[in-house]
Enzyme design. Structure first.
Site, short mmCIF file in Angstrom:
data_model
loop_
_atom_site.label_atom_id
_atom_site.label_comp_id
_atom_site.label_asym_id
_atom_site.label_seq_id
_atom_site.Cartn_x
_atom_site.Cartn_y
_atom_site.Cartn_z
N LYS A 184 36.15 -14.86 38.61
CA LYS A 184 36.10 -13.90 37.22
C LYS A 184 35.90 -14.30 36.26
O LYS A 184 37.40 -14.69 35.67
CB LYS A 184 36.93 -12.64 37.04
CG LYS A 184 36.62 -11.26 36.22
CD LYS A 184 37.67 -10.19 36.40
CE LYS A 184 37.13 -9.34 35.47
NZ LYS A 184 35.93 -8.96 35.51
N ALA A 185 35.65 -15.22 36.38
CA ALA A 185 35.11 -16.45 35.03
C ALA A 185 34.05 -15.58 34.38
O ALA A 185 33.07 -14.78 34.25
CB ALA A 185 34.71 -17.86 35.84
#
Ligand code: PMP
Length: 295
Positions: free
Chosen positions: A157-158
């Site tokens: 989750k970047a």
């Protein structure tokens, strides 16, 4: 009425070991994360003073950091305490929690081997992600596709992965829609811009296999809730030409919770009995009126 800007609020944000007044919690403009998207984050919700699936979110943040090639500056157990404490300090019972970690300013270039890893946790009040949630939201088709696993680190989750989400969401909103359905690099149905997607046909739920996008915590919860109701859940590749064959549709995410979908472009869905039952089950679960069903 316009929302209060996020840099102009009361309260405190936890950053790098201390609470700083909300308006003074700042980073330098030459922060690697801002130029090269070296940031990972979580979006979580607390209900009645407790963060739903807090540990799994903390573990995912640590895993996202690992995928991006850095370690969080605290352990998962410490992060759990920091989140709980920041929530308590906010005085909010029902809240959104944003924990995030990023590369700092020591080096400014593609390479940032020596940059300090920073960590912050902010908590704010946040109602439904979509207005008129139970009416079913209107979605359109996104022009951007989820990248292949060898094109981007799709299970982190970047921040960088959200570039195409913001582009897609803005285009949808420009045309009067609430969100957009993204296909993946193969042309298969993938997800919304910040939530996973499910479809109902003949009493069974169908949802894309999460092999190039986040296997959301809410997605996994919805699958357990559906199975507890003896609803069959089929994870598989879904092609866009099937969109006309489904009866109901809903999206899942920590912010979106379970939100029925009334439209995807030319296709319409009924926010029907199964979606409504799962919305209710999810609410009962997050408020601890029912226990998390077994796998
Ligand atoms: N996909 C994307 C792109 C998201 O941003 C989110 C929200 N984190 C999800 C799926 C759903 O994940 P979760 O249920 O863990 O919030």
């Amino acid at each position: 009425m316009a929302e209060q800007p996020f840099d102009d609020r009361d309260g405190f944000i936890w950053m790098d070991g201390e609470y700083t007044p909300w308006r003074e919690t700042k980073v330098h403009v030459l922060t690697h994360a801002m130029h090269y998207a070296s940031c990972v984050f979580e979006g979580e919700r607390a209900y009645g003073g407790q963060i739903f699936e807090s540990l799994r979110h903390s573990q995912r943040l640590a895993n996202s950091a690992d995928i991006m090639g850095f370690d969080l500056p605290v352990s998962v157990a410490e992060l759990e305490d920091i989140k709980a404490e920041t929530l308590a300090k906010s005085g909010l019972e029902n809240a959104y929690i944003r924990a995030f970690a990023w590369r700092g300013s020591e080096m400014m270039g593609v390479s940032a081997q020596n940059n300090t890893i920073h960590l912050a946790v902010a908590v704010w009040a946040w109602g439904d992600y979509f207005a008129d949630k139970m009416k079913g939201i209107r979605m359109t088709h996104a022009e951007w596709r989820r990248p292949a696993p060898d094109t981007a680190p799709c299970h982190a989750k970047a921040a960088g992965l959200y570039m195409i989400c913001t582009l897609s969401k803005h285009a949808a909103e420009r045309d009067g829609y609430a969100d957009a359905l993204m296909l993946d690099y193969r042309g298969q149905v993938a997800e919304a811009t910040g939530a996973n997607i499910f479809f109902l046909r003949d009493g069974a739920l169908h949802t894309p296999t999460p092999d190039c996008f986040l296997n959301g915590i809410t997605r996994q919860t919805a699958i357990k809730l559906a199975k507890a109701r003896q609803i069959e859940v089929i994870e598989r590749a879904i092609m866009p030409d099937e969109l006309s064959t489904f009866d109901e549709c809903f999206i899942t995410g920590s912010a979106a919770e379970i939100t029925p979908v009334a439209e995807i472009g030319e296709f319409t869905y009924k926010p029907g009995a199964v979606s409504e039952a799962l919305v209710e089950d999810y609410s009962d679960l997050v408020y601890r009126k029912i226990a998390m069903p077994a796998e």
